[in-house]
Write an enzyme that holds these catalytic residues in place. Sequence first.
Site, mmCIF file in Angstrom:
data_model
loop_
_atom_site.group_PDB
_atom_site.id
_atom_site.type_symbol
_atom_site.label_atom_id
_atom_site.label_comp_id
_atom_site.label_asym_id
_atom_site.label_seq_id
_atom_site.Cartn_x
_atom_site.Cartn_y
_atom_site.Cartn_z
ATOM 1 N N LYS A 165 0.844 -1.197 0.000
ATOM 2 C CA LYS A 165 0.000 0.000 0.000
ATOM 3 C C LYS A 165 0.880 1.247 0.000
ATOM 4 C CE LYS A 165 -2.875 -3.210 -0.040
ATOM 5 N NZ LYS A 165 -4.228 -3.530 0.231
HETATM 6 C C1 PLP Z 1 -5.027 -4.574 0.647
HETATM 7 C C2 PLP Z 1 -6.466 -4.359 0.727
HETATM 8 C C3 PLP Z 1 -7.200 -4.796 1.837
HETATM 9 C C4 PLP Z 1 -6.606 -5.623 2.953
HETATM 10 O O1 PLP Z 1 -5.572 -4.987 3.632
HETATM 11 P P1 PLP Z 1 -4.704 -5.823 4.709
HETATM 12 O O2 PLP Z 1 -4.026 -4.751 5.503
HETATM 13 O O3 PLP Z 1 -3.752 -6.665 3.938
HETATM 14 O O4 PLP Z 1 -5.647 -6.626 5.520
HETATM 15 C C5 PLP Z 1 -8.551 -4.523 1.873
HETATM 16 N N1 PLP Z 1 -9.151 -3.852 0.873
HETATM 17 C C6 PLP Z 1 -8.483 -3.424 -0.201
HETATM 18 C C7 PLP Z 1 -9.197 -2.659 -1.262
HETATM 19 C C8 PLP Z 1 -7.114 -3.667 -0.323
HETATM 20 O O5 PLP Z 1 -6.460 -3.260 -1.419
#
Ligand code: PLP
Length: 378
Positions: A181
């Site tokens: 992210k």
């Molecule tokens: C990555 C992601 C998640 C999950 O995030 P984590 O921190 O890995 O649990 C949820 N929703 C979206 C749209 C994502 O891209």
Amino acid sequence: MQVPFAKPKFFGGEAEALAEVIASGWVSQGPRVQAFENAFAARVGAEHAIATTNCTTALHLALYASGVGPGDEVIVPSLSFIATANAVWHCGATPVFADVEPLTYNLDPVAAERAITPRTKAIMPVHQIGLPADMDGFFAIGERHGVKIIEDAACAIGATYKGRPIGSLESPACFSLHPRKVITSGEGGMITTNDGALADRLRKLRQHAMDLSDLARHNAKDILFESYPERGWNTRMTDMQAALGLCQLQALDEIVAERKRQADRYTAALASIPLLEPPYEPGYAVRTWQSYAVRVSPSAPIDRTELMRRLLHDGVATRRGVMAIHHEPAYAGTDLLLPHTEAAARDSILLPLFPGLGDDAQDYVIERLGLHMMARAA
Ligand SMILES: *Cc1c(COP(=O)(O)O)cnc(C)c1O
């Protein structure tokens, strides 16, 4: 040349920050988590931020605290990472998939409203790959039908909607701090809200709904016994993760600016590459460029998957565009018609974009893209 798809960037000082936490003896959720929450809330203009283990648990807690439970339905886009739907399932509720807009790839408010039934408890728009969804549309629907709005803002720290930072709007927003992210704490999540009562409940739910925090007990001058007015979970972040998150938060502006610079370079280059469509840019939002998604025209000499294969052969790592959750065996069984979701999942490709990707590496990606798109089908 080998071009990786993504890689987090660290700016120096992280190892020292972590060493300090370890030397302090307090490595689980404590003062660093509190400092990270305060800094995060201040950065996105929210009254409160609540740290969790990851965005999936953040979404789960936010849905649960919004009243979502067994038998309820939550409307989500199918075009999202599977965690969006899993968080609904963790509440014992059913994710109901609605189509996305053809240009933004975000949940379409009109499609979402059409999917409302008497069992609908909430709508969860996703700011997909860091582009804010059209929130005013969802807030209006929420009021008309009495359903809650929760934002899956996993990729959206640093984004703004109509000039307002994501995280500061009327609905609770859930962020991810996974390395894929915008900023990372290794693993981690954050819920932001302007609702003090909701924030207080979320803080308790993340540690078994205990009515006293470890920090409060530690600082108490008298004997304090905790109590458990309801049931909860353990979704606590550690102080080690928070120390890393604090370092990354300080670099957020720099990271987002560099992502935008690279996105602008791709967009400029794509103007002279036929049959590849750059991402649509709505005027209402500033995005984070967590990913750069290109649509391969159905009339291109090669399809999306063949383009990925040829780039891989060139040493360029790419990923398919955002998945369609209802295509996965885990959520199969309904014959849904989601034409914009189908098209986006079939035709889009994510190109390498991350702070640390050199201009020469990016130029190489662009050169190979041009070559493959202009070649005749083999
Ligand atoms: C990555 C992601 C998640 C999950 O995030 P984590 O921190 O890995 O649990 C949820 N929703 C979206 C749209 C994502 O891209």
